[in-house]
Design a protein around this motif. Structure first.
Motif, PDB file in Angstrom:
ATOM      1  N   TYR A   1      -8.386   3.675   5.138  1.00 47.49           N
ATOM      2  CA  TYR A   1      -7.059   3.048   5.052  1.00 47.49           C
ATOM      3  C   TYR A   1      -7.100   1.577   5.457  1.00 47.49           C
ATOM      4  O   TYR A   1      -6.574   0.712   4.749  1.00 47.49           O
ATOM      5  CB  TYR A   1      -6.070   3.815   5.934  1.00 47.49           C
ATOM      6  CG  TYR A   1      -4.660   3.278   5.898  1.00 47.49           C
ATOM      7  CD1 TYR A   1      -3.851   3.467   4.789  1.00 47.49           C
ATOM      8  CD2 TYR A   1      -4.121   2.584   6.984  1.00 47.49           C
ATOM      9  CE1 TYR A   1      -2.547   2.987   4.744  1.00 47.49           C
ATOM     10  CE2 TYR A   1      -2.815   2.102   6.951  1.00 47.49           C
ATOM     11  CZ  TYR A   1      -2.044   2.303   5.832  1.00 47.49           C
ATOM     12  OH  TYR A   1      -0.756   1.811   5.798  1.00 47.49           O
TER      13      TYR A   1
ATOM     14  N   GLN B   1      -9.627  -0.469   5.556  1.00 43.50           N
ATOM     15  CA  GLN B   1     -10.398  -1.270   4.604  1.00 43.50           C
ATOM     16  C   GLN B   1      -9.596  -1.538   3.340  1.00 43.50           C
ATOM     17  O   GLN B   1      -9.704  -2.624   2.751  1.00 43.50           O
ATOM     18  CB  GLN B   1     -11.712  -0.550   4.264  1.00 43.50           C
ATOM     19  CG  GLN B   1     -12.722  -0.540   5.398  1.00 43.50           C
ATOM     20  CD  GLN B   1     -13.043  -1.953   5.895  1.00 43.50           C
ATOM     21  OE1 GLN B   1     -13.304  -2.863   5.095  1.00 43.50           O
ATOM     22  NE2 GLN B   1     -12.996  -2.136   7.202  1.00 43.50           N
ATOM     23  N   GLN B   2      -8.775  -0.576   2.929  1.00 46.47           N
ATOM     24  CA  GLN B   2      -7.923  -0.798   1.765  1.00 46.47           C
ATOM     25  C   GLN B   2      -6.901  -1.891   2.039  1.00 46.47           C
ATOM     26  O   GLN B   2      -6.637  -2.745   1.177  1.00 46.47           O
ATOM     27  CB  GLN B   2      -7.213   0.504   1.375  1.00 46.47           C
ATOM     28  CG  GLN B   2      -6.219   0.374   0.231  1.00 46.47           C
ATOM     29  CD  GLN B   2      -6.850  -0.059  -1.080  1.00 46.47           C
ATOM     30  OE1 GLN B   2      -8.070   0.009  -1.251  1.00 46.47           O
ATOM     31  NE2 GLN B   2      -6.018  -0.524  -2.016  1.00 46.47           N
TER      32      GLN B   2
ATOM     33  N   SER C   1      -5.513   8.735   5.594  1.00 47.22           N
ATOM     34  CA  SER C   1      -6.295   8.437   4.399  1.00 47.22           C
ATOM     35  C   SER C   1      -7.627   7.801   4.767  1.00 47.22           C
ATOM     36  O   SER C   1      -7.651   6.839   5.546  1.00 47.22           O
ATOM     37  CB  SER C   1      -5.518   7.493   3.477  1.00 47.22           C
ATOM     38  OG  SER C   1      -4.301   8.084   3.066  1.00 47.22           O
TER      39      SER C   1
ATOM     40  N   GLU D   1       0.820  -1.211   0.000  1.00 47.27           N
ATOM     41  CA  GLU D   1       0.000   0.000   0.000  1.00 47.27           C
ATOM     42  C   GLU D   1       0.854   1.262   0.000  1.00 47.27           C
ATOM     43  O   GLU D   1       0.565   2.224  -0.721  1.00 47.27           O
ATOM     44  CB  GLU D   1      -0.918  -0.015   1.226  1.00 47.27           C
ATOM     45  CG  GLU D   1      -1.696   1.266   1.471  1.00 47.27           C
ATOM     46  CD  GLU D   1      -2.735   1.571   0.398  1.00 47.27           C
ATOM     47  OE1 GLU D   1      -3.253   2.706   0.389  1.00 47.27           O
ATOM     48  OE2 GLU D   1      -3.041   0.676  -0.428  1.00 47.27           O
TER      49      GLU D   1
ATOM     50  N   SER E   1      -8.669  -5.182   1.911  1.00 46.59           N
ATOM     51  CA  SER E   1      -8.963  -5.558   0.529  1.00 46.59           C
ATOM     52  C   SER E   1      -7.721  -6.128  -0.150  1.00 46.59           C
ATOM     53  O   SER E   1      -7.781  -7.160  -0.844  1.00 46.59           O
ATOM     54  CB  SER E   1      -9.476  -4.338  -0.235  1.00 46.59           C
ATOM     55  OG  SER E   1      -9.703  -4.653  -1.598  1.00 46.59           O
ATOM     56  N   LEU E   2      -6.576  -5.475   0.055  1.00 51.00           N
ATOM     57  CA  LEU E   2      -5.323  -5.987  -0.495  1.00 51.00           C
ATOM     58  C   LEU E   2      -4.975  -7.351   0.087  1.00 51.00           C
ATOM     59  O   LEU E   2      -4.448  -8.223  -0.614  1.00 51.00           O
ATOM     60  CB  LEU E   2      -4.193  -4.997  -0.218  1.00 51.00           C
ATOM     61  CG  LEU E   2      -4.162  -3.732  -1.067  1.00 51.00           C
ATOM     62  CD1 LEU E   2      -3.154  -2.736  -0.500  1.00 51.00           C
ATOM     63  CD2 LEU E   2      -3.820  -4.062  -2.516  1.00 51.00           C
TER      64      LEU E   2
END
Length: 264
Positions: A234, A236-237, A231, A139, A240-241
């Motif tokens: 963040y 949740q990103q 961000s 990320e 997801s990754l």
């Protein structure tokens, strides 16, 4: 780009070993046993923009990063094993052991009672799941392609705050740490999570899970990273990754163990 709060500026706040560990130096980690390989310090991150985006770039990134994370986790776990060993021992500590304990307390930012292994020290001297480390690097560095990563061996967006330190981010006043090697950057990131006040919740959650004998998973710790970045979404990103790449990371981790001579 994350805030990546750090304790010091410019460089990691602890000494780096002059030489890599021996292949025979093994230590158990959260996920089993990891042999610390004799690693190239990777003084300059390869320009992964030259590798085709997609599976090839992911593979190149993971082949570089995963063994470094495993080696640093093994080093931390060896320290933890020593601490738990002396904590449970009946005989008093030797003078050299007292000195080693005092140094670990200082390294982890604590003032400890002489000769005593505190629960706070054990909460700090612990490993971080491989998947979480790698996902944050993905990320923060765009699979190792960001300028901060390429020019500073800084895969985790770790900031510095003194005038003129590190590398400046174009178009902003933010500055980012520079490390002599990728492994130094990995070590500084783990040390940051294990010592900075912003990540006390992560350490508490990890200690609770360890005390209950439960798995310390990336998912469980990602939820505590609300102070790592401003961000929106963040965490949740990261999740997801992780869902997309978790199995790939674990597969590279198992491959790395087998190459090092340790059963997966």
């Amino acid at each position: 780009m994350a805030l990546a709060l750090v304790l010091t500026v410019g460089h990691a706040p602890f000494s780096m070993p002059a030489h890599a560990e021996s292949l025979s130096d093994a230590a158990p980690t959260l996920q089993g046993s990891v042999t610390q390989p004799a690693l190239d310090p990777v003084s300059e991150l390869p320009d992964l923009r030259d590798v085709e985006a997609g599976p090839s770039r992911k593979a190149a990134f993971l082949e570089l990063l995963v063994p470094l994370v495993q080696a640093e986790n093994a080093r931390i776990q060896a320290e933890r094993n020593w601490l738990t060993g002396i904590k449970s021992r009946i005989n008093p500590l030797r003078e050299d052991e007292k000195q080693r304990l005092a140094q670990l307390c200082a390294d982890y930012g604590l003032t400890c009672q002489p000769g005593k292994v505190s629960s706070e020290l054990l909460a700090r001297v612990n490993t971080v799941p491989l998947e979480m480390v790698v996902i944050q690097a993905v990320e923060e560095s765009g699979w190792g392609t960001s300028r901060i990563a390429r020019e500073g061996n800084n895969l985790f967006g770790m900031r510095c705050f003194s005038a003129g330190c590190g590398i400046g981010q174009q178009g902003t006043s933010r500055r980012f740490q520079v490390f002599d090697s990728v492994r130094d950057g990995v070590r500084a990131y783990l040390h940051n999570l294990n010592t900075h006040g912003a990540y006390a919740q992560l350490r508490q959650q990890r200690a609770v899970l360890a005390a209950k004998g439960k798995k310390i998973s990336a998912e469980a710790l990602i939820d505590t990273l609300h102070n790592y970045s401003t961000s929106p979404g963040y965490q949740q990103q990261l999740l997801s990754l992780l869902r997309t790449n978790g199995e790939l990371i674990r597969r590279h981790g198992n491959d790395s163990l087998q190459l090092a001579g340790t059963p997966a």
